[in-house]
Write a protein that holds these residues in place. Structure first.
Motif, PDB file in Angstrom:
ATOM      1  N   VAL A   1       0.836  -1.205   0.000  1.00  0.00           N
ATOM      2  CA  VAL A   1       0.000   0.000   0.000  1.00  0.00           C
ATOM      3  C   VAL A   1       0.870   1.255   0.000  1.00  0.00           C
ATOM      4  O   VAL A   1       0.654   2.192  -0.770  1.00  0.00           O
ATOM      5  N   LYS A   2       1.861   1.245   0.876  1.00  0.00           N
ATOM      6  CA  LYS A   2       2.734   2.416   1.026  1.00  0.00           C
ATOM      7  C   LYS A   2       3.453   2.740  -0.285  1.00  0.00           C
ATOM      8  O   LYS A   2       3.477   3.894  -0.727  1.00  0.00           O
ATOM      9  N   ASN A   3       4.018   1.719  -0.921  1.00  0.00           N
ATOM     10  CA  ASN A   3       4.751   1.937  -2.159  1.00  0.00           C
ATOM     11  C   ASN A   3       3.825   2.336  -3.301  1.00  0.00           C
ATOM     12  O   ASN A   3       4.183   3.157  -4.156  1.00  0.00           O
ATOM     13  N   THR A   4       2.628   1.740  -3.330  1.00  0.00           N
ATOM     14  CA  THR A   4       1.675   2.083  -4.391  1.00  0.00           C
ATOM     15  C   THR A   4       1.220   3.528  -4.260  1.00  0.00           C
ATOM     16  O   THR A   4       1.136   4.254  -5.261  1.00  0.00           O
ATOM     17  N   VAL A   5       0.939   3.954  -3.030  1.00  0.00           N
ATOM     18  CA  VAL A   5       0.541   5.351  -2.799  1.00  0.00           C
ATOM     19  C   VAL A   5       1.663   6.301  -3.222  1.00  0.00           C
ATOM     20  O   VAL A   5       1.417   7.343  -3.838  1.00  0.00           O
ATOM     21  N   GLN A   6       2.895   5.927  -2.919  1.00  0.00           N
ATOM     22  CA  GLN A   6       4.039   6.754  -3.310  1.00  0.00           C
ATOM     23  C   GLN A   6       4.114   6.868  -4.831  1.00  0.00           C
ATOM     24  O   GLN A   6       4.323   7.960  -5.371  1.00  0.00           O
ATOM     25  N   LEU A   7       3.910   5.748  -5.528  1.00  0.00           N
ATOM     26  CA  LEU A   7       3.937   5.766  -6.989  1.00  0.00           C
ATOM     27  C   LEU A   7       2.808   6.621  -7.554  1.00  0.00           C
ATOM     28  O   LEU A   7       2.994   7.371  -8.514  1.00  0.00           O
TER      29      LEU A   7
ATOM     30  N   GLU B   1       7.730  -5.380  -8.263  1.00  0.00           N
ATOM     31  CA  GLU B   1       8.557  -5.585  -7.070  1.00  0.00           C
ATOM     32  C   GLU B   1       8.157  -4.612  -5.959  1.00  0.00           C
ATOM     33  O   GLU B   1       8.108  -4.963  -4.781  1.00  0.00           O
ATOM     34  N   ARG B   2       7.846  -3.387  -6.329  1.00  0.00           N
ATOM     35  CA  ARG B   2       7.498  -2.376  -5.324  1.00  0.00           C
ATOM     36  C   ARG B   2       6.102  -2.600  -4.741  1.00  0.00           C
ATOM     37  O   ARG B   2       5.854  -2.289  -3.580  1.00  0.00           O
ATOM     38  N   THR B   3       5.200  -3.125  -5.560  1.00  0.00           N
ATOM     39  CA  THR B   3       3.817  -3.289  -5.079  1.00  0.00           C
ATOM     40  C   THR B   3       3.556  -4.660  -4.482  1.00  0.00           C
ATOM     41  O   THR B   3       2.477  -4.899  -3.949  1.00  0.00           O
TER      42      THR B   3
ATOM     43  N   ASP C   1      -2.317  -6.554  -8.679  1.00  0.00           N
ATOM     44  CA  ASP C   1      -2.886  -6.438 -10.015  1.00  0.00           C
ATOM     45  C   ASP C   1      -3.638  -5.113 -10.155  1.00  0.00           C
ATOM     46  O   ASP C   1      -3.732  -4.325  -9.216  1.00  0.00           O
ATOM     47  N   GLU C   2      -4.195  -4.865 -11.342  1.00  0.00           N
ATOM     48  CA  GLU C   2      -4.872  -3.589 -11.614  1.00  0.00           C
ATOM     49  C   GLU C   2      -6.071  -3.364 -10.700  1.00  0.00           C
ATOM     50  O   GLU C   2      -6.344  -2.233 -10.296  1.00  0.00           O
ATOM     51  N   VAL C   3      -6.792  -4.428 -10.381  1.00  0.00           N
ATOM     52  CA  VAL C   3      -7.974  -4.305  -9.516  1.00  0.00           C
ATOM     53  C   VAL C   3      -7.560  -3.855  -8.123  1.00  0.00           C
ATOM     54  O   VAL C   3      -8.168  -2.950  -7.529  1.00  0.00           O
ATOM     55  N   GLN C   4      -6.518  -4.475  -7.576  1.00  0.00           N
ATOM     56  CA  GLN C   4      -6.051  -4.118  -6.234  1.00  0.00           C
ATOM     57  C   GLN C   4      -5.504  -2.691  -6.193  1.00  0.00           C
ATOM     58  O   GLN C   4      -5.763  -1.945  -5.244  1.00  0.00           O
ATOM     59  N   ILE C   5      -4.785  -2.316  -7.234  1.00  0.00           N
ATOM     60  CA  ILE C   5      -4.261  -0.947  -7.299  1.00  0.00           C
ATOM     61  C   ILE C   5      -5.415   0.037  -7.453  1.00  0.00           C
ATOM     62  O   ILE C   5      -5.420   1.117  -6.852  1.00  0.00           O
TER      63      ILE C   5
ATOM     64  N   LEU D   1      12.255 -11.261  -9.718  1.00  0.00           N
ATOM     65  CA  LEU D   1      11.746 -12.336 -10.576  1.00  0.00           C
ATOM     66  C   LEU D   1      10.449 -11.990 -11.308  1.00  0.00           C
ATOM     67  O   LEU D   1      10.281 -12.373 -12.471  1.00  0.00           O
ATOM     68  N   PRO D   2       9.488 -11.295 -10.675  1.00  0.00           N
ATOM     69  CA  PRO D   2       8.250 -10.979 -11.417  1.00  0.00           C
ATOM     70  C   PRO D   2       8.515 -10.242 -12.729  1.00  0.00           C
ATOM     71  O   PRO D   2       7.961 -10.595 -13.775  1.00  0.00           O
ATOM     72  N   THR D   3       9.386  -9.217 -12.687  1.00  0.00           N
ATOM     73  CA  THR D   3       9.708  -8.466 -13.905  1.00  0.00           C
ATOM     74  C   THR D   3      10.477  -9.323 -14.890  1.00  0.00           C
ATOM     75  O   THR D   3      10.202  -9.313 -16.101  1.00  0.00           O
ATOM     76  N   LEU D   4      11.424 -10.090 -14.396  1.00  0.00           N
ATOM     77  CA  LEU D   4      12.230 -10.947 -15.277  1.00  0.00           C
ATOM     78  C   LEU D   4      11.373 -12.015 -15.940  1.00  0.00           C
ATOM     79  O   LEU D   4      11.558 -12.334 -17.129  1.00  0.00           O
ATOM     80  N   GLN D   5      10.447 -12.572 -15.210  1.00  0.00           N
ATOM     81  CA  GLN D   5       9.549 -13.576 -15.790  1.00  0.00           C
ATOM     82  C   GLN D   5       8.669 -12.957 -16.870  1.00  0.00           C
ATOM     83  O   GLN D   5       8.398 -13.579 -17.901  1.00  0.00           O
ATOM     84  N   ASP D   6       8.229 -11.728 -16.636  1.00  0.00           N
ATOM     85  CA  ASP D   6       7.457 -11.015 -17.665  1.00  0.00           C
ATOM     86  C   ASP D   6       8.291 -10.812 -18.924  1.00  0.00           C
ATOM     87  O   ASP D   6       7.803 -10.963 -20.049  1.00  0.00           O
ATOM     88  N   ILE D   7       9.552 -10.452 -18.733  1.00  0.00           N
ATOM     89  CA  ILE D   7      10.445 -10.228 -19.877  1.00  0.00           C
ATOM     90  C   ILE D   7      10.599 -11.506 -20.686  1.00  0.00           C
ATOM     91  O   ILE D   7      10.515 -11.493 -21.926  1.00  0.00           O
TER      92      ILE D   7
END
Length: 707
Positions: free
Chosen positions: A18-24, A40-42, A46-50, A598-604
Motif C-alpha cells: 500500500v505504502k509503495n503504491t501510494v508513493q507511486l 517488485e514495489r507493489t 494487479d490492476e484491480v487491487q491498485i 523475478l516478477p519483472t524478469l519472468q514477464d520479460i
C-alpha cells in the motif's frame, strides 16, 4: 487515522504494498504502468487491487477535505471546542461526520430557530427535564411578542425539542437501522398516465412493493426512471409505530405532563424531520448501490467489447446497409485508410441487384478485398443474403458488425477531422469496416455511453460512470498495446502517461516528420518529457529494424537486461526473439537487482518468447439461421444460433438475426443458481439458444441458453 492505515483497513492489503503504491500514485504513475512495470514495489498487485487503493485514497482525501471545511465553518460560528475538534478529527465515516455537524448546519431558518428567537428555549429545557408538574402554567410566563398564548409557547418549545431529537446521533442511527432492514419501496401508477404508450414498458411497476434492501439494481433504476418521467409515484416506508416506540424508549423517563409534550415532539420530529431526511438517505444509498451494480455491468461489457476479436490488417469492403437510401459502400486499405466510396441499391424500391453485384465484384477485384463487413442495422440481413449470392474469384470472408455508436462517431469532431470532405454516411461505413479490423482502435473514438452495452447507463451517476469507463478503456488499450505509427490521437490518448494533448502532439509530429523509427524517437515530440516516456513507452509498439524490443512489451528501462541475457548466451537480441530453447537456459536469479526481481524478469521472458502477442482472439465468421427474417418466423422450441449483444444483471440479450433481440433471463442461463451472468456468457459470444416464448404484440422473445 493516517492515509495508509485507512487504506489497509479497507483493503486488507500488505502495508509495504500500500505504502509503495501510494508513493507511486503521488509520483503520477498510472495504474497500468504500476501493475505491469513496478511489481517488485507493489508486491505484484494487479490492476484491480491498485484500483482499490486509488479509490480508498480518494475517499480518505475527500473525507479529510470535508472535515477541514466543517471545522472551519464551526470555528467561524465560535462554537468549536477542543473536544468537538477531537471528535471530528477522529471520525472515519462521512455519515457520522455529517450527523455531528447537523446542529451547526443551518441552511435556512427553522421552526426551532423562530421559537428560540421568541425566548422559548428555557421552556423546552424545562419540559425535557421531565420534572415539571404544571407545564401550562409555566408556559404563560413566555407570552410576549409573537407568542399570543400558552399553547403557542408550548408548540414553539416542542419545535425546539423536535430539533434536538432530530440531531441525536443515537436516534438517527436507530431509524437508519430500521430503514436498512425493513424499508419497503411501494409504487402506484399515475392514473392519468396509465394508458400512455410510453408508460407500458413500466407497467410491471404500476402497483409494486418490495424490500428496499433486496430490490435488484435494474428494478430500482427502472422505478426511478418511471417516476422521473411521471408515470408512477413511490414512497419509502417502515412501520411508524415501531419507529416511534423505539425513539420514546430512548427519551421518555417519566409519565407526566412533560412526557405528553415530548411524545408530541417525538411524533413531529419523526414525521417532519427524521423520516423524510433518513428515508431519502436510504433511497440514495440504495441508488448508489444500484449505480455501482449497473456501472460494474457496463464496465464488464465495455471491456469485452473493446477486447473483441480483431480481423487484423486486412483490406476491407464495408457496407452500411439501407433500403430506400441505398447501401453505402467503402473500400479500406489494411491500415483502415479510405480508398473509395460508392452507393449501391440492391433492395426495394430500386432493386438494382444486377448493377450492385457488378459493382461489388469489380471493387473486390480492384482493391484486392480480403473481407466484407456489413453493419447490423436496417437491411442488414437482406444485404448479407445479397452479398452471399455473389461468386467472388477469391475467398472473401463476410462478417456482420455491430453498428452501435457508429452514427455518434460519424457526426463527431473526430470523424469530421478525419474525413472533412465526406458526409456522415461515408464516415459511418468507414467506422463499420475499421471495427472489423480492430474494434479497440475504432471504439475508443466513441463516447462509451453511446455504445449501448449496459443497463440504465443514463440513469446512474454520470461522473462515476465516466470515471469507471475511462479506467476500463485505459486498461484495455494498454493491455493490447498501441502501434505508435498508425494509432489515432483518440487511441494514443489512453496510453499510460500520454493524455489527449500529448496524443495530438504525437500525431502532428508524425504527420510532419514521418513514421517514428524507434520508441526513443518519441522524445522529440514537443512537451513529451521523461515522465511521460517512462509511463507510456512500454505500451507503445514500433516495428523497428534497429531494435526488435521496440515492438514488444519489454520496457526500454529493461533493454540493458535483455542485452546482457543475449550476451551471456552468445546471441544477438534479435536471435532471442521467439527462441524458447535459448531463453530457458537462463538462470533468472543472475539478473536480479535491488529494483528488478523475478516478477519483472519472468514477464520479460514471456514477452521474448511471444513478442507483441495480441491477447485478443481473431475474428470468426458467424452465420444466422437464414430462415429467420422477422419475429413472426420465430417459433417456440426452435434452436437458433445467436450472438450475445448485451449483458445485464437480470440476463443476457441475444441477437438472433432480426430487429428484436431475445432475452435469456438469468434463471434460464443454467439449471443451477446464477449469481453472475458474466460467468456464463460474455459480450459477442456466439451461442445456441432455445426459444421459450414469443410475444409478438410486445415484441419480446424469451430464450434459454442451450448447452
Amino acid at each position: 487515522m493516517p492515509l495508509i492505515s485507512y487504506i489497509i483497513s479497507q483493503t486488507k492489503l500488505p502495508e509495504t504494498s500500500v505504502k509503495n503504491t501510494v508513493q507511486l500514485l503521488n509520483e503520477d504513475a498510472t495504474i497500468p504502468f504500476i501493475s505491469r512495470y513496478r511489481k517488485e514495489r507493489t508486491g505484484n498487485l494487479d490492476e484491480v487491487q491498485i484500483g482499490d487503493i486509488v479509490k480508498y485514497k480518494e475517499q480518505f482525501e475527500a473525507l479529510e477535505k470535508r472535515k477541514t471545511a466543517i471545522l472551519k465553518a464551526i470555528e467561524e460560528q465560535g462554537a468549536l471546542t477542543p473536544e468537538l475538534k477531537q471528535k471530528i478529527e477522529a471520525l472515519q465515516d462521512l455519515t457520522a461526520l455529517e450527523d455531528l455537524y447537523l446542529p451547526f448546519k443551518k441552511s435556512r431558518k427553522t421552526k426551532a430557530d423562530t421559537a428560540r428567537q421568541n425566548g422559548l428555549e428555557p421552556l423546552a429545557k424545562i419540559i425535557m427535564s421531565q420534572n415539571a408538574t404544571d407545564v401550562e402554567s409555566l408556559a404563560y410566563k413566555y407570552i410576549k411578542g409573537d407568542i399570543a398564548s400558552a399553547e403557542d409557547a408550548l408548540e414553539g418549545a416542542r419545535h425546539i425539542i423536535a430539533e434536538w431529537i432530530n440531531e441525536r446521533t443515537d436516534v438517527r442511527n436507530n431509524i437508519r437501522q430500521q430503514l436498512e432492514r425493513f424499508a419497503m419501496i411501494a409504487t402506484k401508477v399515475v392514473k392519468s398516465k396509465s394508458e400512455d404508450d410510453n408508460a407500458q414498458k413500466f407497467r410491471d411497476y404500476f402497483d409494486w412493493e418490495e424490500s428496499l434492501s433486496r430490490i435488484p439494481s435494474h428494478r430500482l433504476l427502472a422505478i426511478l426512471r418511471a417516476e422521473s418521467e411521471g408515470f408512477i409515484k413511490f414512497k419509502i416506508a417502515i412501520d411508524d409505530d415501531t419507529a416511534l416506540s423505539k425513539i420514546e424508549d430512548r427519551i421518555l423517563r417519566s409519565n407526566n405532563e412533560c412526557s405528553q409534550h415530548i411524545q408530541m415532539a417525538i411524533q413531529d420530529a419523526y414525521k417532519r424531520l427524521l423520516l423524510p431526511s433518513l428515508s431519502n438517505e436510504a433511497l440514495q444509498n440504495a441508488k448508489t448501490k444500484a449505480d455501482e451494480a449497473a456501472i460494474s455491468v457496463f464496465a464488464k461489457n465495455l471491456k469485452q467489447l473493446l477486447l473483441g476479436s480483431p480481423l487484423g490488417e486486412k483490406r476491407i469492403l464495408a457496407i452500411d446497409p439501407g433500403f430506400r437510401s441505398g447501401c453505402k459502400v467503402v473500400c479500406l486499405d489494411a491500415q483502415g485508410g479510405l480508398l473509395y466510396n460508392e452507393t449501391i441499391y440492391p433492395h426495394p424500391p430500386k432493386n438494382d441487384t444486377i448493377g450492385a453485384i457488378k459493382k461489388i465484384s469489380s471493387l473486390t477485384e480492384a482493391y484486392q478485398i480480403e473481407a466484407i463487413a456489413i453493419g447490423n442495422g436496417t437491411a442488414s440481413r437482406e444485404t448479407e443474403a445479397f452479398i452471399r449470392k455473389i461468386r467472388f474469384k477469391n475467398d472473401i470472408q463476410v462478417f456482420v458488425v455491430s453498428e452501435a455508436g457508429a452514427s455518434i462517431y460519424s457526426a463527431s469532431k473526430i470523424a469530421r477531422d478525419e474525413f472533412p470532405n465526406y458526409d456522415v454516411t461515408v464516415r459511418g461505413s468507414v467506422s463499420i469496416g475499421r471495427r472489423l479490423q480492430d474494434p479497440l482502435a475504432e471504439l475508443v473514438k466513441i463516447d462509451a455511453k453511446s455504445i449501448g452495452v449496459g443497463q440504465y447507463q443514463h440513469d446512474v451517476d454520470q461522473t462515476k460512470l465516466q470515471k469507471e469507463l475511462d479506467i476500463v478503456v485505459e486498461s484495455c488499450v494498454n493491455a493490447v498495446g498501441v502501434n505508435l505509427n498508425t494509432a489515432s490521437a483518440s487511441l494514443l490518448s489512453y496510453v499510460s502517461g500520454i493524455g489527449p494533448k500529448l496524443a495530438e502532439n504525437i500525431v502532428k509530429y508524425r504527420d510532419e516528420h514521418g513514421a517514428f523509427s524507434s520508441r526513443s524517437a518519441i522524445k522529440k515530440v514537443p512537451r513529451l518529457g521523461d515522465k511521460a516516456f517512462e509511463q507510456g513507452a512500454g505500451f507503445l509498439r514500433v516495428k523497428s529494424i534497429k531494435n526488435p524490443l521496440d515492438d514488444s512489451a519489454v520496457h526500454p528501462e529493461s533493454y540493458a537486461i535483455v542485452e546482457k541475457m543475449a550476451k551471456d548466451l552468445g546471441q544477438n537480441v534479435s536471435d532471442l526473439i521467439g527462441n524458447k530453447t535459448e531463453l530457458q537456459k537462463l538462470n533468472l536469479q543472475n539478473y536480479c537487482t535491488d529494483s528488478v526481481g523475478l516478477p519483472t524478469l519472468q514477464d520479460i521472458i514471456r514477452e521474448l518468447e511471444k513478442p507483441g502477442l495480441d491477447i485478443r482472439e481473431q475474428a470468426k465468421v458467424f452465420t444466422f439461421n437464414q430462415n429467420i427474417k422477422t419475429i413472426s418466423d420465430v417459433q417456440e422450441g426452435q434452436l437458433l444460433p445467436g450472438i450475445v449483444n448485451n449483458v445485464t444483471n437480470f440476463g443476457a440479450f441475444v441477437d438472433i438475426g432480426i430487429k428484436e433481440s431475445g432475452l435469456i433471463h438469468v434463471s434460464n442461463l443454467s439449471d443451477t443458481f446464477v449469481s453472475d451472468v458474466n460467468a456464463h456468457v460474455s459480450l459477442h459470444q456466439q451461442v445456441i439458444v432455445k426459444v421459450l416464448d414469443v410475444d409478438i404484440p410486445r415484441k419480446r422473445i424469451q430464450l434459454k441458453l442451450h448447452k
